[in-house]
Motif scaffolding. Structure first.
Motif, PDB file in Angstrom:
ATOM      1  N   GLY A  58      10.420  -3.703  -9.733  1.00 26.49           N
ATOM      2  CA  GLY A  58       9.799  -2.723 -10.619  1.00 26.49           C
ATOM      3  C   GLY A  58       9.959  -1.280 -10.202  1.00 26.49           C
ATOM      4  O   GLY A  58       9.489  -0.377 -10.903  1.00 26.49           O
ATOM      5  N   LEU A  59      10.596  -1.030  -9.060  1.00 27.94           N
ATOM      6  CA  LEU A  59      10.857   0.329  -8.590  1.00 27.94           C
ATOM      7  C   LEU A  59      12.327   0.441  -8.220  1.00 27.94           C
ATOM      8  O   LEU A  59      12.920  -0.510  -7.706  1.00 27.94           O
ATOM      9  N   SER A  60      12.905   1.600  -8.457  1.00 32.98           N
ATOM     10  CA  SER A  60      14.298   1.828  -8.085  1.00 32.98           C
ATOM     11  C   SER A  60      14.401   2.155  -6.600  1.00 32.98           C
ATOM     12  O   SER A  60      13.397   2.475  -5.939  1.00 32.98           O
ATOM     13  N   TYR A  61      15.607   2.089  -6.090  1.00 29.66           N
ATOM     14  CA  TYR A  61      15.858   2.454  -4.694  1.00 29.66           C
ATOM     15  C   TYR A  61      15.371   3.875  -4.408  1.00 29.66           C
ATOM     16  O   TYR A  61      14.704   4.134  -3.403  1.00 29.66           O
ATOM     17  N   LYS A  62      15.687   4.813  -5.299  1.00 33.28           N
ATOM     18  CA  LYS A  62      15.294   6.204  -5.092  1.00 33.28           C
ATOM     19  C   LYS A  62      13.775   6.367  -5.120  1.00 33.28           C
ATOM     20  O   LYS A  62      13.209   7.160  -4.353  1.00 33.28           O
TER      21      LYS A  62
ATOM     22  N   LEU B 237      18.284 -10.149  -8.479  1.00 31.49           N
ATOM     23  CA  LEU B 237      16.891  -9.824  -8.800  1.00 31.49           C
ATOM     24  C   LEU B 237      16.469  -8.575  -8.045  1.00 31.49           C
ATOM     25  O   LEU B 237      16.699  -8.452  -6.852  1.00 31.49           O
ATOM     26  N   GLY B 238      15.833  -7.648  -8.755  1.00 31.93           N
ATOM     27  CA  GLY B 238      15.394  -6.410  -8.116  1.00 31.93           C
ATOM     28  C   GLY B 238      16.559  -5.472  -7.861  1.00 31.93           C
ATOM     29  O   GLY B 238      17.723  -5.808  -8.052  1.00 31.93           O
ATOM     30  N   SER B 239      16.247  -4.268  -7.423  1.00 28.35           N
ATOM     31  CA  SER B 239      17.295  -3.275  -7.174  1.00 28.35           C
ATOM     32  C   SER B 239      17.268  -2.739  -5.745  1.00 28.35           C
ATOM     33  O   SER B 239      18.155  -1.973  -5.367  1.00 28.35           O
ATOM     34  N   CYS B 240      16.286  -3.157  -4.944  1.00 35.34           N
ATOM     35  CA  CYS B 240      16.239  -2.688  -3.556  1.00 35.34           C
ATOM     36  C   CYS B 240      15.369  -3.608  -2.728  1.00 35.34           C
ATOM     37  O   CYS B 240      14.594  -4.411  -3.256  1.00 35.34           O
TER      38      CYS B 240
ATOM     39  N   TYR C  76       0.830  -1.206   0.000  1.00 35.60           N
ATOM     40  CA  TYR C  76       0.000   0.000   0.000  1.00 35.60           C
ATOM     41  C   TYR C  76       0.866   1.259   0.000  1.00 35.60           C
ATOM     42  O   TYR C  76       0.636   2.182  -0.800  1.00 35.60           O
ATOM     43  N   MET C  77       1.863   1.299   0.865  1.00 31.99           N
ATOM     44  CA  MET C  77       2.705   2.493   0.978  1.00 31.99           C
ATOM     45  C   MET C  77       3.485   2.764  -0.314  1.00 31.99           C
ATOM     46  O   MET C  77       3.674   3.924  -0.709  1.00 31.99           O
ATOM     47  N   LEU C  78       3.919   1.698  -0.972  1.00 30.21           N
ATOM     48  CA  LEU C  78       4.729   1.851  -2.180  1.00 30.21           C
ATOM     49  C   LEU C  78       3.891   1.844  -3.450  1.00 30.21           C
ATOM     50  O   LEU C  78       4.424   2.036  -4.545  1.00 30.21           O
ATOM     51  N   ASP C  79       2.577   1.613  -3.304  1.00 30.50           N
ATOM     52  CA  ASP C  79       1.647   1.611  -4.436  1.00 30.50           C
ATOM     53  C   ASP C  79       2.083   0.610  -5.504  1.00 30.50           C
ATOM     54  O   ASP C  79       2.149   0.919  -6.691  1.00 30.50           O
ATOM     55  N   THR C  80       2.390  -0.610  -5.059  1.00 30.37           N
ATOM     56  CA  THR C  80       2.752  -1.674  -5.983  1.00 30.37           C
ATOM     57  C   THR C  80       2.442  -3.019  -5.343  1.00 30.37           C
ATOM     58  O   THR C  80       2.526  -3.171  -4.119  1.00 30.37           O
ATOM     59  N   LYS C  81       2.077  -3.987  -6.161  1.00 26.67           N
ATOM     60  CA  LYS C  81       1.862  -5.347  -5.678  1.00 26.67           C
ATOM     61  C   LYS C  81       3.152  -6.160  -5.713  1.00 26.67           C
ATOM     62  O   LYS C  81       3.173  -7.310  -5.264  1.00 26.67           O
ATOM     63  N   LYS C  82       4.210  -5.543  -6.230  1.00 23.28           N
ATOM     64  CA  LYS C  82       5.462  -6.283  -6.417  1.00 23.28           C
ATOM     65  C   LYS C  82       6.389  -6.165  -5.204  1.00 23.28           C
ATOM     66  O   LYS C  82       7.531  -5.726  -5.297  1.00 23.28           O
ATOM     67  N   VAL C  83       5.856  -6.553  -4.053  1.00 23.52           N
ATOM     68  CA  VAL C  83       6.637  -6.653  -2.817  1.00 23.52           C
ATOM     69  C   VAL C  83       6.470  -8.074  -2.313  1.00 23.52           C
ATOM     70  O   VAL C  83       5.333  -8.539  -2.129  1.00 23.52           O
ATOM     71  N   THR C  84       7.576  -8.779  -2.101  1.00 28.20           N
ATOM     72  CA  THR C  84       7.517 -10.184  -1.702  1.00 28.20           C
ATOM     73  C   THR C  84       8.440 -10.434  -0.522  1.00 28.20           C
ATOM     74  O   THR C  84       9.609 -10.059  -0.557  1.00 28.20           O
TER      75      THR C  84
END
Length: 217
Positions: free
Chosen positions: A197-201, A136-139, A109-117
């Motif tokens: 799907g999201l960068s560290y920044k 895999l992933g960047s952060c 919810y906070m990051l507005d993405t379902k791609k958190v595992t």
């Protein structure tokens, strides 16, 4: 969170999990380029510990296993570094890992993405986790389940940036720069929430929007 310079080390053979770049950390010259301390007052770390200890972990298997075998990598066989991978469907874990599920849904919810595992890691006492860049992933958002735990170290770059080490309880980590964890006298248990799907920044900015980052005083 603390930051201290470490002795320079020689760059070894460039490997695939180092993303083929001998100066991958270039352009990063301050603490917040690598890791940011997070503030999650809603999180129950004690509940995470209980769920972690009830979960059966297994030796880590690298997603690029064949490449590891070709290069005789440490990551090909990891008897002292155990993991548990969650699927993307959090409903499956509501009964067994409710706090992990709640944390994952809150972060989505906070990051507005379902791609958190979520993922659990255990680094056994006295063992090391050598220099690497996550494949895999960047952060990721890492939660240290021990108050006293080993430091995370980041490698410097060819432009003169010194190696650094950090100690955090809840940290947003840039997992592209090469990093490692040296041996410690106790097991290192970590609940990791990988963000895809999201960068560290981008993740840092979204956490800032929700007042979920500890800013320097």
């Amino acid at each position: 969170m603390s930051i201290k310079p470490l002795d320079k080390i020689q760059l070894g053979k460039v490997t695939l999990w180092q993303r083929g770049d001998p100066d991958i950390n270039r352009g990063m010259d301050k603490e917040t380029d690598f890791v940011t301390e997070c503030y999650f007052p809603w999180l129950d770390i004690e509940a995470l510990k209980i769920e972690f200890d009830k979960t059966l972990l297994a030796p880590f298997e690298h997603p690029l296993k064949e490449k590891c075998q070709e290069e005789n990598s440490w990551f090909e066989y990891t008897p002292n570094w155990h993991t548990f991978d969650f699927s993307n469907d959090m409903e499956y874990y509501i009964d067994s890992n409710p706090e992990t599920v709640r944390a994952c849904i809150t972060l989505r919810y906070m990051l507005d993405t379902k791609k958190v595992t979520p993922k659990y890691f255990k680094q056994m006492a006295g063992s090391d986790l050598p220099w690497h860049s996550d494949p895999l992933g960047s952060c990721a958002i890492n939660i240290a389940l021990e108050e006293d735990t080993a430091n995370l170290e980041y490698m410097g770059n060819l432009k003169g940036l010194e190696d650094f080490h950090y100690n955090y309880r809840i940290g947003l980590l840039n997992t592209v720069p090469r990093h490692r964890v040296q041996p410690f006298h106790t097991d290192r248990r970590t609940a990791k929430f990988q963000v895809f799907g999201l960068s560290y920044k981008e993740v840092r900015e979204r956490l800032l929007y929700h007042d979920a980052i500890r800013l320097p005083s």
